[in-house]
Design a protein around this motif. Structure first.
Motif, short mmCIF file in Angstrom:
data_model
loop_
_atom_site.label_atom_id
_atom_site.label_comp_id
_atom_site.label_asym_id
_atom_site.label_seq_id
_atom_site.Cartn_x
_atom_site.Cartn_y
_atom_site.Cartn_z
N THR A 95 29.78 33.94 33.67
CA THR A 95 31.02 33.48 34.32
C THR A 95 31.78 34.65 34.93
O THR A 95 32.38 34.52 36.00
N ARG A 96 31.77 35.80 34.26
CA ARG A 96 32.46 36.97 34.82
C ARG A 96 31.80 37.40 36.14
O ARG A 96 32.49 37.66 37.13
N SER A 98 30.07 35.54 38.12
CA SER A 98 30.31 34.51 39.13
C SER A 98 31.70 34.65 39.73
O SER A 98 31.87 34.58 40.96
N VAL A 99 32.71 34.84 38.89
CA VAL A 99 34.08 34.99 39.40
C VAL A 99 34.20 36.23 40.27
O VAL A 99 34.81 36.20 41.35
N ARG A 102 32.50 35.58 43.63
CA ARG A 102 33.28 34.68 44.48
C ARG A 102 34.53 35.38 45.03
O ARG A 102 34.90 35.19 46.18
N VAL A 119 40.35 38.44 36.07
CA VAL A 119 38.96 37.98 36.06
C VAL A 119 38.57 37.44 34.69
O VAL A 119 37.92 36.39 34.58
N GLU A 122 40.15 34.02 34.21
CA GLU A 122 39.54 33.03 35.11
C GLU A 122 38.13 32.66 34.66
O GLU A 122 37.69 31.52 34.84
N ALA A 123 37.43 33.61 34.06
CA ALA A 123 36.04 33.40 33.67
C ALA A 123 35.89 32.87 32.24
O ALA A 123 34.76 32.64 31.78
N LEU A 138 35.92 28.94 42.32
CA LEU A 138 36.11 30.16 41.55
C LEU A 138 35.97 29.93 40.05
O LEU A 138 35.19 30.59 39.38
N ALA A 139 36.73 28.97 39.53
CA ALA A 139 36.73 28.73 38.08
C ALA A 139 35.45 28.02 37.65
O ALA A 139 35.05 27.03 38.26
#
Length: 246
Positions: A95-96, A98-99, A102, A119, A122-123, A138-139
């Motif tokens: 997830t980190r 990916s954020v 993006r 970050v 959000e991740a 994003l999320a």
């Protein structure tokens, strides 16, 4: 397979936003033979979301929760789902990454704008969950046991659902018939068809199309075909749309 849908957002309850997500998900799941047994809209209330998720997770094969994920103050869905399963929130490597990816794409697209994004926050997803990431938003979403958490923005929701669509399947099938008979004239036949063939029959008047649409649903193909054939004879029905001057 029985599924419950929980759509989260004050804007849904105030009428500011039309709940297209519930309609789209219900149609997608029904096409896959899944029974959508509940659709619930609730506010951005962390305790309320956690209570409902905990309740529905025990009552249904799967629960899909949409909306309220992100970094604004009203985005409390992910934390609420973590509460429902007594888990902490934490980012994962996936997830980190990916954020960050993006964000880099957004900054490249809008180079003259500053984006102050935490970050790690959000991740973050519930610890031990399976992240759901796409290039649409994003999320990240996630899967915690039998609960699927997805974004509320329609394009992001659709992209996220496609990553797990194959995990939803059932044996419910439907046939559609059309009749020009008034509803009051076919009540007895509809009731008898459900008793004879172990199917569910819904009648949906459509004044614009000038007919009543019948939806026959069951889990046994033979029973479904027999019920449809029986109704075609009893209620002057057709397998293709018909119309009359009401």
């Amino acid at each position: 397979m029985e599924v419950a849908l929980i759509t989260v957002g004050d804007e849904l309850l105030s009428g500011d936003t039309v709940n297209t997500n519930a309609n789209w998900l219900a149609a997608e799941l029904s096409e896959r033979g899944v029974a959508v047994s509940r659709i619930l809209s609730i506010p951005d209330d962390r305790a309320e979301i956690a209570d409902r998720v905990s309740e529905y997770a025990g009552d249904f094969d799967a629960v899909i929760v949409t909306g309220g994920i992100g970094s604004t103050p009203d985005d409390v869905t992910m934390e609420a789902v973590a509460d429902a399963f007594d888990r902490e929130m934490a980012p994962t490597d996936l997830t980190r990454e990916s954020v960050e990816r993006r964000l880099a794409a957004i900054r490249e697209r809008v180079p003259d704008r500053e984006f102050d994004v935490d970050v790690a926050a959000e991740a973050s997803v519930p610890a031990g969950s399976r992240p759901l990431v796409t290039e649409a938003g994003l999320a990240p979403g996630c899967v915690v046991e039998n609960v699927y958490v997805m974004p509320g923005i329609p394009d992001e929701l659709k992209a996220t659902f496609e990553t797990v669509a194959d995990e939803f399947a059932g044996d419910r099938r439907s046939r559609f018939l059309y009749t020009v008979e008034p509803e009051s004239n076919i009540v007895d036949a509809l009731e008898e068809s459900t008793e004879r063939f172990d199917v569910a029959v819904g009648c949906y008047p459509d004044r614009e199309a000038d007919h009543n649409r019948l939806k026959v649903t069951g889990t046994d193909d033979d029973a479904l075909d027999a019920a449809a054939a029986w109704l075609l004879e009893r209620v002057d029905a057709s397998e293709t749309p018909v119309s009359r001057d009401w």
